[in-house]
Design a protein around this motif. Sequence first.
Motif, PDB file in Angstrom:
ATOM      1  N   GLU A   1       0.835  -1.211   0.000  1.00 41.25           N
ATOM      2  CA  GLU A   1       0.000   0.000   0.000  1.00 41.25           C
ATOM      3  C   GLU A   1       0.866   1.255   0.000  1.00 41.25           C
ATOM      4  N   PHE A   2       1.936   1.242   0.776  1.00 43.43           N
ATOM      5  CA  PHE A   2       2.831   2.400   0.818  1.00 43.43           C
ATOM      6  C   PHE A   2       3.462   2.636  -0.550  1.00 43.43           C
ATOM      7  N   GLY A   3       3.920   1.562  -1.193  1.00 41.50           N
ATOM      8  CA  GLY A   3       4.494   1.691  -2.530  1.00 41.50           C
ATOM      9  C   GLY A   3       3.480   2.191  -3.543  1.00 41.50           C
ATOM     10  N   ALA A   4       2.231   1.702  -3.434  1.00 40.59           N
ATOM     11  CA  ALA A   4       1.185   2.146  -4.361  1.00 40.59           C
ATOM     12  C   ALA A   4       0.897   3.637  -4.182  1.00 40.59           C
ATOM     13  N   ILE A   5       0.889   4.095  -2.943  1.00 42.26           N
ATOM     14  CA  ILE A   5       0.638   5.521  -2.686  1.00 42.26           C
ATOM     15  C   ILE A   5       1.768   6.365  -3.276  1.00 42.26           C
ATOM     16  N   VAL A   6       3.002   5.929  -3.096  1.00 39.08           N
ATOM     17  CA  VAL A   6       4.145   6.673  -3.637  1.00 39.08           C
ATOM     18  C   VAL A   6       4.065   6.735  -5.161  1.00 39.08           C
ATOM     19  N   VAL A   7       3.742   5.617  -5.797  1.00 42.72           N
ATOM     20  CA  VAL A   7       3.648   5.589  -7.256  1.00 42.72           C
ATOM     21  C   VAL A   7       2.507   6.490  -7.738  1.00 42.72           C
ATOM     22  N   LEU A   8       1.364   6.447  -7.073  1.00 40.11           N
ATOM     23  CA  LEU A   8       0.232   7.302  -7.473  1.00 40.11           C
ATOM     24  C   LEU A   8       0.576   8.778  -7.322  1.00 40.11           C
ATOM     25  N   LYS A   9       1.281   9.124  -6.276  1.00 39.97           N
ATOM     26  CA  LYS A   9       1.667  10.527  -6.094  1.00 39.97           C
ATOM     27  C   LYS A   9       2.667  10.966  -7.167  1.00 39.97           C
TER      28      LYS A   9
END
Length: 72
Positions: free
Chosen positions: A24-32
């Motif tokens: 989830e943390f990686g997905a948030i970073v990629v989306l940002k």
Amino acid sequence: MTESHRPAEASWFRSRGGRRFGFEFGAIVVLKLVALVLIWFFCIRPQPRADTQPAAVADHLLAPAREVPDDR
């Protein structure tokens, strides 16, 4: 003085919850990052610059004024 050696405990990040957190943390970073790239291309990206060569500026400033018809 003897130190008690206990076996190394498994890291929380290697558990199911830790892997989920990492995903989830990686997905948030990629989306940002994707959002920042989109903002750059649509809002911040440098626009084409005007021709600022001396000859072009002189032609623009010294060009005769266009006459606008009065019957508009």
